[in-house]
Design a protein around this motif. Structure first.
Motif, PDB file in Angstrom:
ATOM      1  N   THR A   1      43.222  37.111  36.398  1.00 47.14           N
ATOM      2  CA  THR A   1      42.259  36.048  36.665  1.00 47.14           C
ATOM      3  C   THR A   1      42.419  35.545  38.094  1.00 47.14           C
ATOM      4  O   THR A   1      43.520  35.222  38.529  1.00 47.14           O
ATOM      5  CB  THR A   1      42.464  34.871  35.686  1.00 47.14           C
TER       6      THR A   1
ATOM      7  N   THR B   1      37.953  31.629  41.559  1.00 44.94           N
ATOM      8  CA  THR B   1      36.665  31.720  40.865  1.00 44.94           C
ATOM      9  C   THR B   1      36.799  31.703  39.347  1.00 44.94           C
ATOM     10  O   THR B   1      35.820  31.475  38.651  1.00 44.94           O
ATOM     11  CB  THR B   1      35.935  33.017  41.263  1.00 44.94           C
TER      12      THR B   1
ATOM     13  N   GLU C   1      37.261  34.320  37.602  1.00 44.67           N
ATOM     14  CA  GLU C   1      36.779  35.609  37.091  1.00 44.67           C
ATOM     15  C   GLU C   1      37.946  36.491  36.659  1.00 44.67           C
ATOM     16  O   GLU C   1      38.980  36.506  37.307  1.00 44.67           O
ATOM     17  CB  GLU C   1      36.015  36.353  38.196  1.00 44.67           C
ATOM     18  N   LYS C   2      37.757  37.234  35.597  1.00 47.54           N
ATOM     19  CA  LYS C   2      38.737  38.221  35.160  1.00 47.54           C
ATOM     20  C   LYS C   2      38.331  39.560  35.765  1.00 47.54           C
ATOM     21  O   LYS C   2      37.237  40.047  35.514  1.00 47.54           O
ATOM     22  CB  LYS C   2      38.779  38.313  33.642  1.00 47.54           C
TER      23      LYS C   2
ATOM     24  N   LYS D   1      40.328  36.908  44.508  1.00 47.33           N
ATOM     25  CA  LYS D   1      39.296  37.933  44.646  1.00 47.33           C
ATOM     26  C   LYS D   1      39.202  38.362  46.110  1.00 47.33           C
ATOM     27  O   LYS D   1      39.404  37.558  47.019  1.00 47.33           O
ATOM     28  CB  LYS D   1      37.971  37.315  44.181  1.00 47.33           C
TER      29      LYS D   1
END
Length: 80
Positions: free
Chosen positions: A3, A7, A9-10, A43
């Protein structure tokens, strides 16, 4: 799957960059993903780095102060 602390997000590990607080207390960018210490993933995007800098996301995740050079190194890696 890991993760992104910015953000939420995974994403697969390959799409993220790991930032680590080593047992000695220094903060490094870990491109191998295998360094010892507490890690946080980000990310691979310049927007995520800017958000991390503004919101101090790494300071909270790693529970220490983050030097400006860490953000500069992240930007350099993303631009490669």
């Amino acid at each position: 799957m890991r993760t992104c602390v910015i953000t939420g997000e995974k994403l697969p590990k390959k799409e993220l960059i790991r930032v680590v607080r080593t047992p000695e207390g220094t903060v490094i960018v870990d491109e191998t993903g295998k360094a010892n210490g507490r890690g946080a993933y980000i990310k691979r995007s310049l927007e995520a780095v800017e958000i991390a800098k503004k919101r101090k996301c790494f300071e909270r995740a790693l529970e220490c102060e983050i030097d400006e050079t860490v953000y500069e190194e992240l930007i350099k890696i993303i631009n490669e």
